[in-house]
Design an enzyme around this catalytic site. Structure first.
Site, PDB file in Angstrom:
ATOM      1  N   ASP A   1      53.928  40.797  39.624  1.00  0.00           N
ATOM      2  CA  ASP A   1      52.889  39.913  40.144  1.00  0.00           C
ATOM      3  C   ASP A   1      51.523  40.582  40.147  1.00  0.00           C
ATOM      4  O   ASP A   1      51.320  41.579  40.835  1.00  0.00           O
ATOM      5  CB  ASP A   1      53.265  39.489  41.572  1.00  0.00           C
ATOM      6  CG  ASP A   1      52.317  38.435  42.115  1.00  0.00           C
ATOM      7  OD1 ASP A   1      51.741  37.675  41.316  1.00  0.00           O
ATOM      8  OD2 ASP A   1      52.139  38.369  43.345  1.00  0.00           O
TER       9      ASP A   1
ATOM     10  N   ASP B   1      45.630  35.399  36.465  1.00  0.00           N
ATOM     11  CA  ASP B   1      46.836  35.574  37.276  1.00  0.00           C
ATOM     12  C   ASP B   1      48.098  35.281  36.472  1.00  0.00           C
ATOM     13  O   ASP B   1      48.270  34.172  35.964  1.00  0.00           O
ATOM     14  CB  ASP B   1      46.769  34.639  38.495  1.00  0.00           C
ATOM     15  CG  ASP B   1      47.985  34.778  39.398  1.00  0.00           C
ATOM     16  OD1 ASP B   1      48.476  35.916  39.568  1.00  0.00           O
ATOM     17  OD2 ASP B   1      48.456  33.762  39.935  1.00  0.00           O
TER      18      ASP B   1
END
Ligand SMILES: *[C@@H]1O[C@H](CO)[C@@H](O)[C@H](O)[C@H]1NC(C)=O
Ligand SMILES: *[C@@H]1O[C@H](CO)[C@@H](O)[C@H](O)[C@H]1NC(C)=O
Length: 411
Positions: free
Chosen positions: A103, A283
């Site tokens: 992540d 992201d």
């Protein structure tokens, strides 16, 4: 006979003599394979699930810029990632392998959601409570330091890890490998709110294991649900995964995008500007591309798309698809173009997201708030599968390069 057998040796010696400069040795970089996994939550449609993360990222950034502590705010719902990339990471010696979500939108590394933490001689508790609250889930537990093995030869002897005593909404994985900016760890040690926790990338760099404090990611477009086609490289870039050179752009100074891998960019559809230069983020854990509501409306108008109720995505007709123009992201003076094919959801995966097999869905979604709020776009996974990306902590910048898949017709 003697002459013949000596010949190759002589030739080799000549070649060495003719080039006294050392042969260029490829940097000893080690890459980890990443496996892609779909996680569809039955209670939400595909786009709603993804949008939930997008909104939480923005809300969390706003809270951070107002000085709220992280346990008082909504953080990013990594567990809700529609598409997640999983790395197998060893912890301890002998190591136990954990399947961790990679992540870029959070920075704590923790284990224990599925597979329980197995203590070995290298495990050492710091006694510090640690917790991260995500939009729809959380973990809390105790901080340990332990040996972490990302790949053979890529070992951190004392990495801070969270060992979850409780976690919510992390079915099917063991925790997170957080490779966001280090600042996102602020406030996660509940007794030492201002202490930052070095990420795995930071520790590999400070120990001299990797030559630069950065991580590079290669994703590839795919038309199947589960596949190992991503690659994470610590400390450098893998030239076999991109074409041309890498364009770097500084981390934006605009808050709240500045808390993440935030950058400035502008976006045009064909030759029409739909978003003037503004700040947003990059992201890996957001599947779609998000635009501030005014830019989104401009895109909807220009494409003629309608909102599809089953998937929550925009839908276009074949005639509109035939007329679709390039969507251009202007970053650091260079234009990164999503072709019409790169703007649509892979049709072979339509039914996997509740869509109709021959329909044409777009990967651009609505952030739900107008531009000018310091967080006006998210270049998510559907952007990153077309461009190689570099997250450079040491030089506070993000880089992009084209790949053999940038203009490929895959969808
Ligand atoms: C990004 O945009 C903001 C707002 O226009 C500007 O102040 C800043 O200098 C730009 N560049 C960076 C690196 O933040
Ligand atoms: C889609 O959903 C909205 C809100 O639930 C509803 O108002 C609308 O009529 C639906 N459209 C179609 C085409 O079903």
């Amino acid at each position: 006979m003697l002459v013949l057998s000596l010949l190759p040796t002589v030739l080799l010696a000549l070649r060495v003599a003719a080039s006294p400069a050392p042969v260029v040795v490829r940097e000893n970089l080690i890459s980890l394979p990443l496996s892609r996994k779909f996680n569809l939550d039955g209670s939400l449609n595909f786009a709603e699930q993804d949008a939930k993360r997008a909104r939480a990222l923005k809300a969390n950034g706003h809270a951070k810029s107002s000085g709220l502590s992280s346990d008082a705010v909504v953080s990013e719902p990594v567990s809700n990632q529609v598409v997640s990339y999983i790395a197998s990471v060893g912890v301890g010696s002998p190591a136990t392998t954990y399947e961790l979500i990679v992540d870029t939108g959070s920075s704590n590394t923790w284990v224990g959601a599925g597979q329980a933490y197995v203590k070995t001689e290298t495990s050492s508790s710091t006694g510090q409570p640690v917790s991260v609250t995500y939009g729809s889930g959380s973990f809390s537990g105790t901080e340990f330091t332990d040996e972490v093995t990302l790949a053979p030869g890529l070992v951190i002897s004392k990495q801070s890890i969270g060992v979850a005593s409780t976690s919510e909404d992390f079915e099917g994985v063991d925790g997170i490998l957080g490779i966001g900016p280090t600042d996102l760890t602020e406030g996660t040690l509940t007794r030492e709110q201002t202490t930052l926790i070095p990420t795995v990338t930071d520790n590999l760099f400070s120990a001299g294991t990797i030559p630069s404090d950065l991580v590079a990611i290669s994703f590839e477009p795919t038309t199947v649900e589960a596949v190992t086609n991503g690659e994470l490289t610590f400390g450098g870039t893998d030239a076999s995964k991109f074409t041309g050179s890498i364009t770097f752009t500084p981390i934006t100074s605009t808050s709240p995008a500045s808390f993440y891998w935030g950058i400035n960019e502008s976006i045009t559809y064909g030759t029409t500007t739909i978003l003037s230069t503004t700040a947003g983020i990059v992201d890996t854990g957001t599947t779609l591309i998000y635009l501030a509501s005014n830019a989104y409306s401009a895109y909807v108008k220009a494409t003629g798309a309608v909102l599809d109720n089953n998937t929550g995505l925009l839908r276009i007709t074949s005639a509109q698809f035939a007329a679709l123009k390039n969507l251009n992201f202007n970053i650091g003076g260079v234009t990164f173009t999503l072709t019409p094919n790169a703007q649509i959801w892979p049709r072979s995966l339509n039914t996997a997201i509740g869509g109709v097999s021959n329909d044409i869905y777009l990967v651009v979604n609505n952030l739900g708030t107008p531009s000018g709020e310091g967080f006006d776009f998210i270049n998510g996974y559907t952007f990153l599968e077309r461009f190689y990306s570099v997250f450079d902590t040491g030089n506070k910048r993000v880089g992009f390069a084209t790949t053999p898949f940038t203009t490929a017709t895959t969808n």
